[in-house]
Enzyme design. Sequence first.
Site, PDB file in Angstrom:
ATOM      1  N   HIS A  53       0.816  -1.221   0.000  1.00 15.13           N
ATOM      2  CA  HIS A  53       0.000   0.000   0.000  1.00 15.13           C
ATOM      3  C   HIS A  53       0.850   1.272   0.000  1.00 15.13           C
ATOM      4  CE1 HIS A  53       0.436  -0.168   4.523  1.00 15.13           C
ATOM      5  NE2 HIS A  53       0.475   1.140   4.365  1.00 15.13           N
ATOM      6  N   ASP A 111       0.093  -7.603   1.397  1.00 19.60           N
ATOM      7  CA  ASP A 111       0.568  -6.222   1.526  1.00 19.60           C
ATOM      8  C   ASP A 111       2.088  -6.147   1.495  1.00 19.60           C
ATOM      9  OD1 ASP A 111       0.245  -3.484   1.687  1.00 19.60           O
ATOM     10  OD2 ASP A 111       0.131  -3.439   3.875  1.00 19.60           O
ATOM     11  N   SER A 159       4.756   2.562   7.905  1.00 16.75           N
ATOM     12  CA  SER A 159       4.372   1.403   7.092  1.00 16.75           C
ATOM     13  C   SER A 159       5.528   0.929   6.222  1.00 16.75           C
ATOM     14  CB  SER A 159       3.184   1.762   6.198  1.00 16.75           C
ATOM     15  OG  SER A 159       2.014   1.938   6.950  1.00 16.75           O
TER      16      SER A 159
END
Length: 476
Positions: A115, A145, A218
Amino acid sequence: MRSRMQLSSLWMLLMIAALVCQPALARDLPDFTGLVKEAAPGVVNISTSQTVERGGPSFHGRGFGGPEMPDIFREFFGDRFPFPQGDGQGYSEERKSLGSGFVIDEAGYIMTNAHVVDGADEVLVRFSDRRELEAEVVGVDIKTDIAVLKVDADDLPALVLGNSDDLEVGEWVAAIGSPFGFDHSVTAGIVSAINRTLPQDAYVPFIQTDVAINPGNSGGPLFNLDGEVVGINSQIFTRSGGFMGLSFSIPINVAMDVADQLRDGGSVSRGWLGVMIQPVSRDLAESFGMKEPEGALVSDMDPEGPAARDGLEAGDIILEVNGKRVDSSETLPRLIGGIDPGEKVELTVMRDGERESLTITLGSWPGAEQGAGSKGSAEDSAPARLGIKVQALDEQVLRDLKIEGGVRVTEVGRDGAAARAGIRRGDVLVNIAMQPVKNPEQLVELIGELPEGQSVPVRLYREGRSYYVALRLDDN
């Protein structure tokens, strides 16, 4: 008086004892300074940019003609709603995002979250020595992911990878990343739980920690006290938009299995049973003659899938896969997805109150070959007029989105009609011009019938939400 003096003396003794014990207590706490000095050079900041072409009516903040959307709308809604701007004829919008990553191979390979780079036109990687290199996206896997990037550099400081299967609850861990763009920020905490299953993430047994993770973290690494990467920081649970003590990381063992496949072939293959499953409640367990609720109840099957072909039946409860216990329905996709298509698996099932063993030869997820981009496939040829590539959806995605059909966009050309409409990689197209899109082959037919020079509505799902964009094919 004596009693007061005794209390005063006791208090002094306690204070002295506390001062004596304080260094001992400090020695028992972990020291992360050596870890950070050793690992920080292998952690990178990732910045991405994407140019989105939008069309539709204008929306302005200072009357019908003001320069931009009012700040109050951005504050409350952010980018959740595609507020258009401009003169009503379309406009360009550049989107930027930040994330983290880390070097997994000194030859230039870097791992991050899918993402973080999803739909990006440009990906820049910045190292601790302030070098900034443009990165190529080698491959992404939406289900886990995970994304793998490649930069043109040698002798990079690759991090040491650990074994996430050895993690224990209560163990100290630390994260290095770029929350809110603050490079190489270090936070620490403990492992709160392992093998967590989150909604719409059935393929990842998440590591839950209380390490402070915020936007920008992230894709960054999670370390154990030996300085080994044991996870990739991926998600947080929050009601405020910031850290609330619940952070989730992808185990490095899962991530590296995906990364190796992405490096080798650009895509990920997973085993497929071809079943629909549901949880086993206590009442259902009793009705099936089970002492405790466990396993995954097969509620339906693809009549042409591997399970139906090799003897599995609706009403069977899958208890084990190759000897590994299926403690809940969320565990089954993870176990099956970790096995290669074509492999035989031994299933232990509960049928008619008795345990039975079945051997099933797994298939490939529908659309997996198309997802690899085989020449001449529907994925390559059909949507070329739009400037996109697509692949079929698996049953789990269809169930999650509660739709009967659709296709996932795997690639968006920069100058195509889809990019001008604001369609991104990862979007799920469910209908075009009010006609349902059930699979890539049907998309070929629908695109061939679209009029030129005329806008048509396209309904899509993005991040679990549905909305429309206007698609216009230019005259040739």
